[in-house]
Design an enzyme around this catalytic site. Structure first.
Site, short mmCIF file in Angstrom:
data_model
loop_
_atom_site.label_atom_id
_atom_site.label_comp_id
_atom_site.label_asym_id
_atom_site.label_seq_id
_atom_site.Cartn_x
_atom_site.Cartn_y
_atom_site.Cartn_z
N HIS A 76 -18.32 9.89 -10.26
CA HIS A 76 -18.64 8.47 -10.24
C HIS A 76 -18.03 7.77 -11.45
CE1 HIS A 76 -22.01 10.52 -8.09
NE2 HIS A 76 -21.78 9.55 -7.21
N HIS B 163 -23.48 5.68 -16.95
CA HIS B 163 -23.75 4.46 -16.18
C HIS B 163 -24.55 3.44 -16.99
CE1 HIS B 163 -22.04 5.96 -12.52
NE2 HIS B 163 -22.91 6.95 -12.40
N ASP C 246 -16.44 12.79 -14.32
CA ASP C 246 -17.54 12.69 -13.36
C ASP C 246 -17.01 12.02 -12.09
OD1 ASP C 246 -20.90 12.58 -13.52
OD2 ASP C 246 -20.00 11.22 -12.07
N ASP D 263 -20.13 16.80 -10.73
CA ASP D 263 -20.42 16.45 -9.34
C ASP D 263 -19.17 16.28 -8.50
OD1 ASP D 263 -19.82 14.30 -10.90
OD2 ASP D 263 -21.56 13.10 -10.35
#
Length: 580
Positions: A341, A303, A339, A430
């Site tokens: 996200h 991120h 991931d 995740d």
């Protein structure tokens, strides 16, 4: 103002010894009990004058003069009082008023809710529960000692034996390297909050415990010495202002870049160690000194953008590794981000770079899922269109079949056409089953299958970098499964090679192919095939719905048929039993 000036001048006359300022109400209590507390004067005398605050600043001069005698008397008494005297005086007063309870009111003490936080998923549980009501983990499980091999149902009593069947010992040229340093565990949230932060040091502890229990690391994997990455290396990815902003946190007890992205005095060094390990692993792998590698690092990085930290990430580890690999000679680098996200930081860094292909599989849900970026039509800019490939799931609960289907029809065809020299996996776990943030359903078998599929590219030169993942049992079992694939183990995998995705998964894959085939012509055949499959599914679904509407029998008819069938079968069973 005179009253204020009088209090100020009196305060200046205080001696340097310990003096306790007593409020008007407590002083009145002391006056009442002065006769019974004379022994306290000899025992606790401190010899200082204490100014007693006036009850009202709007006294006239006469009021002040008339109150001066009382104030001086109170000062003489209060200068010899300590906290022990005050507490004792209040106790005596309460004892004297025990019999008079006419003005008694019950003390409204708030009922304390005793709770404990699950070590596995951080969810709060009532104090009388032994197992987490979310993930079922025991309150005192041994997951931090033995990782995924510890029983989730019982209290930690130690493991007697873990049987592992190892393959042949690897030579130095075919070894799998693992990057890890305990100093990264010092990165943690200092500010106490009602709920533990999901990105916590226990994530690395659980994975390391699983690898140690399985005899994988230390043991079969080659350790890489950690070093802090230099500012010059970081500036290949980030601005100097961003690097300085992260470094300055080492001078603060704790700080926040965003509401959920924390830092303490050790975070900057932990981020430099993580990026340094990823850079060195990339160099070792591409040079051929090791076969592949796993970066067991934190804080995560995908991120973190060119000039901002967010989403628990400080420096972009995958971007650093990609550019270091290119500096070592790699012409084309593939980054696959699984991931849950979207890696908005990685996409921002490379969206104008045709030498780095970024493919991300993530929950998107029309931009409502964090961080909101990563739609299928985000394909790159400024001549690099097609080098950002986003596979945005439209809902939660996505599992192995959807991911493998997307790998077979999108990831691998585009990656093969790109023909990379080096592969980096931003391995957030995740999307794993049981993760409290991802809420998807990928299993360790799914992650190992995806790792196997990527291993056939560029001769197996692959670096897997830990990103997210917040259920300790899920990330430790998934990371262990991935590293075993890197070691070359032929792990048993029950997942079929040809999988059937969910309806939502198939629609996502079709939408992505429709966009990306403009840049990758080899996808046109696959798109036509999947489009016909999608149309067939829609027709079949419509037929099923029509049949359900037409064949809608009344309830009494259904029960009547069942009752008749029951008597018919019962009669036949009875007749058979009579024959024998």
């Amino acid at each position: 103002m005179k009253g204020f000036a009088g209090r100020t001048s009196s305060a200046k006359d205080c001696s340097s010894s310990l003096v306790v300022s007593v409020t008007t109400e407590v002083t009145m209590v002391v006056e009442t009990l002065e006769s019974s507390r004379e022994g306290s004067k000899r025992k606790h005398g401190n010899g200082g004058d204490v100014a007693v605050p006036c009850a009202d600043d709007e006294f006239s001069n006469g009021d002040i003069n008339s109150a001066s005698g009382v104030s001086s008397k109170r000062a003489r008494v209060s200068r010899e009082m300590t906290f022990e005297d005050i507490y004792g005086a209040e106790t005596l007063l309460n004892e004297e008023e025990e019999d008079d309870d006419s003005d008694w009111e019950p003390v409204q003490t708030p009922m304390e809710f005793v709770k404990w936080f699950c070590v596995n998923c951080t969810m709060a549980n009532p104090g009388d529960m032994v197992h987490c009501y979310i993930c079922g983990e025991h309150k005192e499980s041994g997951i931090l000692r033995h990782g995924c091999f510890a029983s989730p149902f019982f209290k930690d009593t130690g493991l007697t034996e873990i049987e592992e069947k190892y393959g042949g010992s690897s030579s130095a040229t075919s070894a799998t390297a693992v990057g890890f340093d305990e100093r990264m565990l010092l990165h943690s949230e200092i500010e106490v909050k009602p709920h533990p932060h999901p990105e916590r040091p226990d994530r690395l502890r659980a994975i390391a415990a699983s690898l140690a229990t399985a005899g994988v690391f230390p043991g079969r994997c080659l350790p890489i010495n950690a070093r802090e990455i230099t500012k010059q290396e970081l500036q290949m990815v980030h601005t100097s202002e961003h690097v300085d902003a992260v470094d300055i946190t080492s001078q603060l007890l704790y700080s926040y870049f965003t509401s959920d992205t924390y830092a303490n005095e050790y975070s900057a060094r932990a981020a430099r160690l993580a990026a340094g390990l990823c850079a060195d692993l990339a160099t070792e792998i591409f040079s051929g000194r090791v076969k592949n590698g796993f970066a067991l690092v934190r804080p995560p990085g995908h991120h973190a953008g060119i000039k901002h930290a967010m989403g628990f990430c400080l420096h972009n580890n995958a971007a650093v590794a990609a550019l270091v690999a290119q500096a070592a000679g790699a012409r084309k680098v593939l980054i696959v981000d699984w991931d849950v996200h979207h890696g908005n930081g990685t996409q921002e860094i490379f969206e104008q770079n045709k030498s780095v292909l970024y493919i991300s599989l993530h929950r998107h849900e029309g931009g409502t899922f964090y961080p909101g970026t990563g739609a299928a039509d985000e394909v790159g800019t400024n001549g690099a269109e097609g080098y950002c490939v986003n596979i945005p799931w439209s809902c939660g609960g996505v599992g192995d079949k959807d991911y493998i289907y997307a790998f077979q029809h999108v990831v691998l065809p585009i990656a093969s056409a790109f023909c990379p020299d080096f592969v980096i996996v931003s391995a957030g776990f995740d999307a794993a089953r049981g993760d409290p943030l991802g809420c998807c359903d990928v299993t360790p078998a799914g992650y190992s299958r995806m790792t196997q599929m990527l291993g056939d590219l560029c001769g197996g030169k692959m670096l897997v970098i830990l990103e997210g993942g917040y259920n300790l049992r899920s990330i430790s079992s998934s990371a262990t499964a991935v590293i075993k694939v890197l070691l070359g183990e032929n792990t048993e995998n029950d997942l079929p090679i040809a999988t059937t995705p969910s309806r939502a998964g198939l629609q996502t894959v079709v939408d992505v192919l429709n966009i990306q085939m403009k840049f990758w012509p080899s996808l046109e055949t696959a798109y036509s095939k999947l489009l016909s499959e999608w149309e067939t599914r829609l027709i079949q679904n419509k037929k099923n719905q029509v049949q359900k509407k037409l064949v809608r029998l009344p309830t009494w008819w259904k029960w009547g048929r069942k009752k008749f069938l029951f008597y018919f079968l019962s009669a036949r069973m009875k007749s058979r039993s009579r024959r024998f």
